[in-house]
Design an enzyme around this catalytic site. Structure first.
Site, PDB file in Angstrom:
ATOM      1  N   GLU A 158       0.466  -9.668  -1.285  1.00 31.01           N
ATOM      2  CA  GLU A 158      -1.057  -9.957  -1.021  1.00 31.01           C
ATOM      3  C   GLU A 158      -1.524 -10.021  -2.534  1.00 31.01           C
ATOM      4  OE1 GLU A 158      -1.587  -7.093   1.974  1.00 31.01           O
ATOM      5  OE2 GLU A 158      -2.085  -8.533   3.242  1.00 31.01           O
ATOM      6  N   GLY A 171       1.012  -5.388   0.719  1.00 34.44           N
ATOM      7  CA  GLY A 171       0.017  -5.608  -0.446  1.00 34.44           C
ATOM      8  C   GLY A 171       0.496  -5.939  -1.673  1.00 34.44           C
ATOM      9  N   ALA A 206       0.902  -1.210   0.158  1.00 37.80           N
ATOM     10  CA  ALA A 206       0.043  -0.102  -0.032  1.00 37.80           C
ATOM     11  C   ALA A 206       0.874   1.249   0.132  1.00 37.80           C
ATOM     12  CB  ALA A 206      -1.000   0.058   1.419  1.00 37.80           C
ATOM     13  N   GLU A 255       4.586  -5.313   7.297  1.00 36.70           N
ATOM     14  CA  GLU A 255       3.706  -4.375   7.913  1.00 36.70           C
ATOM     15  C   GLU A 255       4.180  -4.013   9.716  1.00 36.70           C
ATOM     16  OE1 GLU A 255       2.841  -6.618   5.960  1.00 36.70           O
ATOM     17  OE2 GLU A 255       1.230  -5.717   4.503  1.00 36.70           O
TER      18      GLU A 255
HETATM   19  N1  CAA Z   1       4.571   3.376  -0.279  1.00 42.95           N
HETATM   20  C1  CAA Z   1       4.889   4.549  -0.734  1.00 42.95           C
HETATM   21  N2  CAA Z   1       6.029   4.919  -1.363  1.00 42.95           N
HETATM   22  C2  CAA Z   1       6.894   3.925  -1.149  1.00 42.95           C
HETATM   23  C3  CAA Z   1       6.741   2.586  -0.827  1.00 42.95           C
HETATM   24  C4  CAA Z   1       5.499   2.407  -0.102  1.00 42.95           C
HETATM   25  N3  CAA Z   1       4.997   1.360   0.365  1.00 42.95           N
HETATM   26  N4  CAA Z   1       7.773   1.847  -0.781  1.00 42.95           N
HETATM   27  C5  CAA Z   1       8.559   2.788  -1.458  1.00 42.95           C
HETATM   28  N5  CAA Z   1       8.124   3.886  -1.642  1.00 42.95           N
HETATM   29  C6  CAA Z   1       9.006   4.975  -2.369  1.00 42.95           C
HETATM   30  C7  CAA Z   1      10.075   5.578  -1.393  1.00 42.95           C
HETATM   31  O1  CAA Z   1       9.422   6.355  -0.546  1.00 42.95           O
HETATM   32  C8  CAA Z   1      10.876   6.142  -2.458  1.00 42.95           C
HETATM   33  O2  CAA Z   1      10.085   7.426  -2.874  1.00 42.95           O
HETATM   34  P1  CAA Z   1      11.079   8.937  -2.682  1.00 42.95           P
HETATM   35  O3  CAA Z   1      12.206   8.526  -4.039  1.00 42.95           O
HETATM   36  O4  CAA Z   1      10.068   9.867  -3.191  1.00 42.95           O
HETATM   37  O5  CAA Z   1      11.722   9.028  -1.409  1.00 42.95           O
HETATM   38  C9  CAA Z   1      10.772   5.361  -3.616  1.00 42.95           C
HETATM   39  O6  CAA Z   1       9.416   4.443  -3.470  1.00 42.95           O
HETATM   40  C10 CAA Z   1      11.819   4.291  -3.831  1.00 42.95           C
HETATM   41  O7  CAA Z   1      11.901   3.676  -2.313  1.00 42.95           O
HETATM   42  P2  CAA Z   1      13.501   3.328  -1.428  1.00 42.95           P
HETATM   43  O8  CAA Z   1      14.129   4.658  -1.778  1.00 42.95           O
HETATM   44  O9  CAA Z   1      13.039   3.052  -0.182  1.00 42.95           O
HETATM   45  O10 CAA Z   1      13.893   2.333  -2.273  1.00 42.95           O
HETATM   46  P3  CAA Z   1      15.015   1.146  -1.705  1.00 42.95           P
HETATM   47  O11 CAA Z   1      15.659   0.607  -2.741  1.00 42.95           O
HETATM   48  O12 CAA Z   1      15.875   1.816  -0.795  1.00 42.95           O
HETATM   49  O13 CAA Z   1      14.421   0.232  -0.683  1.00 42.95           O
HETATM   50  C11 CAA Z   1      12.100  -1.149  -0.327  1.00 42.95           C
HETATM   51  C12 CAA Z   1      13.015  -0.546  -1.309  1.00 42.95           C
HETATM   52  C13 CAA Z   1      12.905  -2.175   0.664  1.00 42.95           C
HETATM   53  C14 CAA Z   1      10.987  -1.835  -0.992  1.00 42.95           C
HETATM   54  C15 CAA Z   1      11.744   0.059   0.696  1.00 42.95           C
HETATM   55  O14 CAA Z   1      11.288   1.081  -0.163  1.00 42.95           O
HETATM   56  C16 CAA Z   1      10.580  -0.032   1.450  1.00 42.95           C
HETATM   57  O15 CAA Z   1      10.774  -0.936   2.698  1.00 42.95           O
HETATM   58  N6  CAA Z   1       9.452   0.089   1.090  1.00 42.95           N
HETATM   59  C17 CAA Z   1       8.073  -0.191   2.121  1.00 42.95           C
HETATM   60  C18 CAA Z   1       7.579  -1.436   1.908  1.00 42.95           C
HETATM   61  C19 CAA Z   1       6.495  -1.712   3.117  1.00 42.95           C
HETATM   62  O16 CAA Z   1       6.455  -1.633   4.163  1.00 42.95           O
HETATM   63  N7  CAA Z   1       5.295  -2.219   2.578  1.00 42.95           N
HETATM   64  C20 CAA Z   1       4.073  -2.336   3.087  1.00 42.95           C
HETATM   65  C21 CAA Z   1       3.191  -1.251   2.832  1.00 42.95           C
HETATM   66  S1  CAA Z   1       1.795  -1.247   3.887  1.00 42.95           S
HETATM   67  C22 CAA Z   1       0.627  -2.515   3.291  1.00 42.95           C
HETATM   68  O17 CAA Z   1       0.995  -2.781   2.243  1.00 42.95           O
HETATM   69  C23 CAA Z   1      -0.464  -2.894   4.070  1.00 42.95           C
HETATM   70  C24 CAA Z   1      -1.194  -3.830   3.405  1.00 42.95           C
HETATM   71  O18 CAA Z   1      -1.211  -5.098   3.933  1.00 42.95           O
HETATM   72  C25 CAA Z   1      -1.929  -3.792   1.996  1.00 42.95           C
END
Ligand code: CAA
Length: 258
Positions: free
Chosen positions: A112, A109, A65, A132
């Site tokens: 998922e 997500g 998400a 999460e």
């Molecule tokens: N939502 C919004 N933006 C996101 C995102 C997310 N889930 N994941 C990554 N991005 C964005 C980052 O903010 C970044 O944007 P900016 O350049 O504007 O800062 C861009 O994507 C690139 O991301 P990173 O710089 O973090 O890239 P990385 O290669 O260093 O790391 C990653 C990659 C390990 C995937 C890391 O981005 C990460 O951990 N992301 C979050 C993953 C997460 O926690 N997902 C769960 C979301 S909650 C959910 O999904 C609930 C559900 O059950 C539906």
């Protein structure tokens, strides 16, 4: 052709849907989910599409998400808009098969929606996880339920409670993924599989999807009864007559999808 944040191609009888929000690693914003749902609706009613492939980019299938979009939601916002239901459930409600072709991150997500598809083909670089817990919430689009059914309690608990990522090899061993292919061949291989499925009788393929899906929804005896009824119904299809006749005549069948 571009359909908002989703790219769509019709290749033979397969529809290839590519999530296309690279700047956010395909974070599943409301808009992206809406665009995906619209394309799936289109595939469902198009008689020239028999099977879909859902993919992302090389770096990310989808990272979950959109945290920026949801961070400030209140409980009432989430409850009243039924967050993660509308739109998201279009994937699991599809009657035609969908193959998730996963490269890079399939997190939260993203993992998922891959699990909502009928099976997952992963490239060697794929990484799956339900992180999460690391951002103060829980999987909300079926992660605790589908992952547990797919990889068993122990690994599902491990992944959901620690937020660690699982690579493609581990995911295949655990049964989350049906096959792992080289990174450069993911689309080609997934498409080959989709074309194979699409070459069979569409109603038969849809019945198989429905019957296997039922295994996760009901008891064994009810599932067996459901399967038996569908099996009986296949004897009313022209494609059953043709498929068996072609076998006996040692030729390829010509299915009419009826
Ligand atoms: N939502 C919004 N933006 C996101 C995102 C997310 N889930 N994941 C990554 N991005 C964005 C980052 O903010 C970044 O944007 P900016 O350049 O504007 O800062 C861009 O994507 C690139 O991301 P990173 O710089 O973090 O890239 P990385 O290669 O260093 O790391 C990653 C990659 C390990 C995937 C890391 O981005 C990460 O951990 N992301 C979050 C993953 C997460 O926690 N997902 C769960 C979301 S909650 C959910 O999904 C609930 C559900 O059950 C539906």
């Amino acid at each position: 052709m571009s359909r908002g944040l989703v790219f769509f191609e019709k290749i033979g009888l397969a529809g290839v849907i590519t999530l296309n929000r690279p700047e956010a690693l395909n974070a599943l914003s409301e808009r992206l989910i809406q665009d995906l749902g619209n394309v799936l609706d289109m595939c469902e009613i198009d008689p020239e599409i028999h099977c879909m492939v859902l993919m992302g980019s090389e770096k990310a299938f989808a990272v979950g998400a959109d945290i920026k979009e949801i961070q400030s939601k209140t409980y009432m916002d989430a409850y009243l808009e039924d967050f993660i239901t509308k739109g998201w459930e279009k994937i699991s409600a599809c009657r035609k098969p969908i193959i998730a072709a996963v490269s890079g991150y399939a997190l939260g997500g993203g993992c998922e929606i891959a699990m909502m598809c009928d099976f997952i083909i992963a490239s060697e670089s794929a990484k799956f996880g339900q992180p999460e817990v690391t951002i103060g919430t829980i999987p909300g689009a079926g992660g605790t339920q589908r992952l547990a059914r797919s990889v068993g309690k122990s690994k599902a608990m491990d992944l959901c409670l620690t937020g660690r990522l699982m690579d493609a090899q581990e995911a295949e061993r655990a049964g989350l993924v049906s096959r792992v292919v080289p990174d450069t061949q993911l689309k080609e291989e997934a498409l080959k599989v989709a074309q194979k499925i699409a070459s069979y009788s569409l109603p038969i393929v849809m019945m198989i999807k429905e019957a296997v899906g039922r295994a996760f929804e009901t008891s064994l005896s009810e599932g067996l009864k459901f399967e038996r009824r569908l099996f009986h119904s296949t004897f009313d299809l022209e494609d059953q007559k043709e498929g068996m006749k072609a076998f006996l005549e040692k030729r390829s069948p010509v299915f009419k999808n009826r």
